[in-house]
Design a protein around this motif. Structure first.
Motif, mmCIF file in Angstrom:
data_model
loop_
_atom_site.group_PDB
_atom_site.id
_atom_site.type_symbol
_atom_site.label_atom_id
_atom_site.label_comp_id
_atom_site.label_asym_id
_atom_site.label_seq_id
_atom_site.Cartn_x
_atom_site.Cartn_y
_atom_site.Cartn_z
ATOM 1 N N LEU A 840 83.870 80.368 48.419
ATOM 2 C CA LEU A 840 83.743 79.190 49.289
ATOM 3 C C LEU A 840 82.431 79.187 50.054
ATOM 4 O O LEU A 840 82.081 78.173 50.674
ATOM 5 C CB LEU A 840 84.907 79.136 50.275
ATOM 6 N N THR A 903 81.994 69.330 47.862
ATOM 7 C CA THR A 903 82.868 70.329 48.481
ATOM 8 C C THR A 903 84.285 69.794 48.619
ATOM 9 O O THR A 903 85.262 70.467 48.259
ATOM 10 C CB THR A 903 82.324 70.716 49.866
ATOM 11 N N LEU A 907 87.572 71.235 46.690
ATOM 12 C CA LEU A 907 88.707 71.750 47.453
ATOM 13 C C LEU A 907 90.007 71.088 47.023
ATOM 14 O O LEU A 907 91.050 71.742 46.922
ATOM 15 C CB LEU A 907 88.473 71.536 48.947
ATOM 16 N N TRP A 919 86.154 84.109 51.118
ATOM 17 C CA TRP A 919 85.240 83.689 52.180
ATOM 18 C C TRP A 919 84.708 84.935 52.870
ATOM 19 O O TRP A 919 85.480 85.834 53.213
ATOM 20 C CB TRP A 919 85.955 82.789 53.186
#
Length: 987
Positions: A840, A903, A907, A919
């Motif tokens: 991410l 993004t 997602l 992350w």
């Protein structure tokens, strides 16, 4: 006095009958002890009394034996005066038999034999993470090398990037005798075994050059100190863990980090030595940097213990198994022993078998039977520099990725069969018939009526190949491949009917047992899909149909017909990838470029599954050709399979002859309409004629005339011969021909004779009587149909597209190895998952990150009021993220990579597909905490202001695991679960 059986022997659980014969016809009640009890006492014997309806000297009783052996019954009787006889028996062993008893002659015994056992396979966990598979090291101590196949985007990655690995291995020390010229290792008994940790560092180029034999050995080579002398050397016998110590690249751009996340670093070993065939043991990546052998998420346990023998007094003596890796593992590999058994190569007496999986490809290279079995298509070959060599395309397309840098899920069909101590072996479920069918190309060629005699024909029987395993290790390798080369193409050109979209080649699968789950073992390979998705036009498209049967005239079996009905099905052999059209060119609808899903079927091992049809037809080949097939003679119709017709005969010229049917019962007021009788569905057979020659006695019914009550039979000008007649009435039969509906693609009307195409006189140069497909030279289908297409449930699998092997130019394509039924008691399917997390950190996430920490505590209060608190674990926590998708909402469908709108799009898709993500959160001391988890709760806020307004979004990330990375990108901790207790996985 005696007992006579209806059979001398029988299998357990088969009802048998014994006729009891007494000396006098005065018996009122009869007693029999069947001989299969614990003993012959009244308490333990399996016995019964029967009251006869009238006085007699005979009666018949039935019994079902549940155990094996030769059993001698004991009988007695009560006569009409109430006298009770002795217990009479003949031979055998009696124990605890009540008195009075007497051994006599005439009471014969019966032998009961064991039946096949019921093999039952259960699996503790049907989903496994790709882990460490030490198969190639079993009894094969070896050198192990780190290899990075060509998976990244060429020069996007800097070849000078330094990376470090750590390998924990079980190492054995062996003695060798060093002579003047050679070193001979002694692998019989190691002098020492220990665990050792190796650290290997180098540039990306050293590993990505794929120098499998010289560049990066994990262990040292053999060494000597003198000649001659006894020295020692080490070899690795088991890999315990594999770590990427540098999982994070520092100071790189998003696209470089993303490409590095695609990289897979494999541990490999060669078998046999010097063969050039390298097998993977495990792999790691930036998003999955640690693999451990004892992680139970990465293995499955095959449980055979619920297998049962048929007879109650026998037991299972051994098992044989297939762990679902085809021939992509070198040792302990299953081999077929006929259609229904395995060889002893995988025989065991254990009831549990633990299996580990890793990503495997064909070790000897794509189309190794052709010219591509070289380093150009070997997945772990030595000497291919992926930074400069275009041959990397072949390798990249063997490693199938989804849109999140994960290798797509793999499926493995695990199977067992078992043998009892009575030497009975259970059957594996395999297909009775597996055919590749190439529809006829030309209606004018002499062979145009046949499926397997045309020029360039690919029609063939692959039943044996469908259940056999390939063998590339033995001195006489065998491939046993289902031939897919030149699919929908003959002599390098597209087949005319494929170009028009009307027809395609297809597979026929037929089994005597219904199955709604079909498994395919295939080489992972999708030509062009990984390397050139923008030009990937159309992959292999699959459609599946089952055969339905019905009566065209309800209640009349003579009008039975068959048709293929398409099925909706789940296809786990398919790989889909999303192509982003960045051209911004308007299409016909005036829209901008957008995302497009491109897919290809049969590019990996997997299954297709569908709902079981209720009207699936069970059919034999003779059902499709008026009762006979390949018989050698024309049958005389019978009322059982044909419609009798009679009528005035108009002339002897059969060119468009008009055959009037007596009593006006074919057309007109009855259900036999022109639509049913005409359109080349039926043939008309004259009852009689000279030698029943097809050219004069068999004609297609082309059409009818309901007003004149006539049927029309086109054909050549020829003499009918001498029909059977009664005055002016000619007798004949209408036969329904269903061959062309089931095996479609041949021409029903033969161009030479104008008669049913599969019915050719035995003297013809291109066939024999009743051969829909040729039984002569070059014909293979007809004999197999006669032998095996009997009482089966057929499936038709049509494959369209051009992603197939072409043996002429050695272009790699679809490689299919097995086709097997998969919903039975002795089979289970395992799903293998890549645990690599999508990063991410590439995303445009603009808000602060919220992290929660917590603990779970147990509280107890004593009688005196004292409080005890104990920490029992960590509840699952989550990270909270937010962002703002900027720009024009209308352009959302084709947003560039790494932008804010992209993004949000990514997602959404990650949440929908349950993608594992990670992350990295930097701490004040410069270290990073890497959180692994999943995307959940994606929400959007649509602002006032129209499509150009920004779109705020948020989501959470439930945390599964964590690790620590230092400020230089080096891994300084193991990956630990966050949630529950630390060692929960070992429970």
């Amino acid at each position: 006095m005696g007992v006579t059986w209806n059979t001398g022997s029988a299998e357990v659980y088969t009802e048998v009958s014994g006729t009891l014969l007494f000396n006098m016809p005065t018996v009122e009640k009869a007693y029999i002890d069947w001989g299969d009890g614990i003993d012959n006492s009244l308490e333990n014997a399996i016995n019964q009394w029967k009251t006869l309806g009238s006085l007699s000297d005979t009666t018949t009783l039935s019994h079902t034996y549940t155990k094996t052996g030769t059993f001698h019954p004991v009988i007695r009787s009560i006569n009409s005066k109430g006298f009770l006889s002795k217990y009479f028996y003949s031979g055998g062993t009696v124990s605890n038999l009540p008195e009075p008893s007497e051994e006599v002659a005439g009471i014969t015994g019966i032998t009961i034999t064991d039946g096949k056992p019921l093999s039952t396979l259960k699996i503790e966990n049907k989903i496994a993470l790709s882990g460490i598979d030490n198969n190639v090291l079993e009894n094969n101590p070896s050198q192990v090398y780190i290899v990075a196949p060509a998976l990244a985007g060429g020069t996007t990655l800097d070849s000078a990037i330094r990376i470090t690995f750590e390998v924990e291995a079980q190492v054995a020390v062996y003695g060798v005798v060093v002579g003047l010229q050679t070193v001979t290792p002694d692998y019989s008994t190691p002098s020492e075994t220990f665990i050792k940790t190796f650290t290997i560092s180098g540039t990306l180029a050293q590993f990505q050059d794929n120098e499998a034999t010289v560049g990066n050995p994990v262990d040292a080579s053999w060494s000597s100190t003198g000649v001659p002398t006894l020295v020692s050397g080490t070899r690795i016998t088991k890999i315990l863990s594999f770590k990427l110590k540098t999982p994070k690249l520092m100071g790189q751009t998003n696209d470089v980090n993303n490409e590095f996340n695609k990289m897979r670093f494999f541990l490999t070993s060669e078998y046999p030595a010097g063969s050039g065939d390298w097998y993977p043991i495990t792999y790691i990546s930036g998003g999955d940097p640690v693999k451990r052998l004892n992680d139970n998420r990465q293995s499955v346990k095959l449980d055979f213990s619920q297998t049962r023998s048929k007879a109650s007094n026998t037991s299972i003596s051994s098992y044989k198994y297939d762990v679902g890796k085809t021939f992509f593992e070198p040792l302990s590999r299953w081999m077929a022993s006929g259609a229904n058994d395995f060889t002893a190569a995988t025989q065991t007496v254990d009831t549990l078998k633990q299996i580990d999986f890793t990503y495997t490809t064909r070790p000897d290279g794509l189309l190794s039977s052709g010219s591509l079995g070289t380093s150009g298509s070997l997945p772990f070959a030595s000497g291919n520099d992926w930074f400069t060599s275009p041959t990397s395309n072949l390798i990249q397309d063997m490693f199938l990725f989804n849109d999140f840098n994960q290798l797509t899920p793999r499926y493995h069909l695990t199977r067992i069969n078992s043998t009892t101590d009575s030497s009975k072996t259970s059957n594996l479920d395999t297909y009775e018939c597996v055919y590749r069918i190439t529809p006829t190309i030309s209606s004018t060629a002499v062979s145009g009526a046949f499926l397997d005699k045309q020029l360039g024909n690919k029609t063939a029987v692959y039943t044996t190949e469908a259940y056999s395993n390939a063998d590339i290790v033995s001195s006489s390798p065998t491939l046993n491949q289902i031939g897919m080369d030149s699919w929908n193409s003959i002599s390098g050109t597209t087949i005319p009917w494929e170009a028009s979209g009307a027809k395609s080649e297809y597979l026929i699968l037929a089994n005597t047992i219904k199955t709604n789950k079909v498994f395919f073992n295939a080489t992972p390979y999708a030509s062009g899909m990984m390397t050139d998705l923008s030009n990937f036009e159309s992959g292999t498209k699959m459609s599946i149909s089952y055969l339905r049967t019905f009566q065209e005239v309800y209640g009349n079996e003579n009008t039975r017909t068959y048709e293929w009905v398409p099925l909706e099905f789940k296809d786990s052999t398919k790989v889909s990838r999303q192509y982003r059209d960045s051209s911004y060119e308007s299409n016909a609808a005036g829209d901008k470029g957008a995302y497009e899903e491109k897919s290809c079927s049969l590019v990996k091992s997997g299954f297709v599954e569908f709902d079981m049809p209720s009207d699936w037809a069970q059919v034999s080949i003779s059902d499709l050709a008026f009762g006979v097939f390949n018989s050698g003679s024309v049958p005389v119709g019978t009322s059982g399979n044909s419609i009798e017709v009679s009528g005035a005969w108009y002339g002897r010229d059969i060119a468009m002859n008009e055959i009037k049917v007596g009593d006006d019962q074919i057309f007109g007021d009855t259900n036999y309409t022109e639509d049913i009788i005409g359109k080349y569905k039926y043939i008309y057979q004259v009852t009689g004629g000279t030698a029943f020659t097809p050219a004069t006695n068999l004609m297609w019914v082309a059409s009818g005339n309901s007003t004149a009550n006539k049927i029309y039979c086109p054909g050549l000008d020829a003499s009918i011969g001498t029909p059977v007649s009664s005055g002016t009435t000619t007798l004949g039969w209408l036969h329904r021909i269903n061959l062309y509906e089931v095996f479609d693609g041949a021409y029903p009307l033969d161009s030479l004779y104008g008669i049913p195409g599969h019915i050719v006189s035995s003297g013809a140069s291109y066939g024999g009587t009743f051969m829909f497909v040729s039984g002569g030279a070059g014909g293979v289908i007809a004999p197999d149909l006669v032998s095996n297409f009997q009482s089966v449930y057929p499936l038709k699998i049509v494959l369209k597209g051009n992603h197939f092997a072409n043996s002429g130019s050695y272009q790699p394509g679809l490689e299919l190895w097995n086709i097997l039924p998969a919903n039975n008691s002795h089979s289970e399917i395992v799903k293998e998952l890549d645990n690599t997390a999508y990063d991410l950190n590439y995303m445009e996430i603009t808000s602060d990150v919220k992290i929660s920490y917590a603990g779970t505590y147990y509280q107890a209060i004593s009688k005196g009021g004292k409080v005890y608190i104990s920490r029992t674990g960590t509840p699952i926590q989550s990270l909270s993220f937010g962002g703002n998708a900027m720009g024009d909402e209308q352009q959302f469908s084709y947003s560039d990579d790494y932008t804010s709108y992209y993004t949000l799009y990514k997602l959404r898709k990650a949440e929908a597909q349950g993608v594992r993500v990670m992350w990295d959160e930097q701490q004040k001391d410069g270290t990073f905490v890497r959180f692994f988890g999943f995307v959940a709760g994606v929400s959007e806020t649509h602002s006032v202001g129209g499509k150009r307004a920004s779109k705020k979004f948020s989501f959470t990330m439930p945390i599964q695991e964590i690790c620590i990375i230092d400020e230089l990108g080096n891994l300084i901790s193991d990956i630990e679960p966050l949630g529950g207790i630390k060692d929960a996985r070992t429970f």
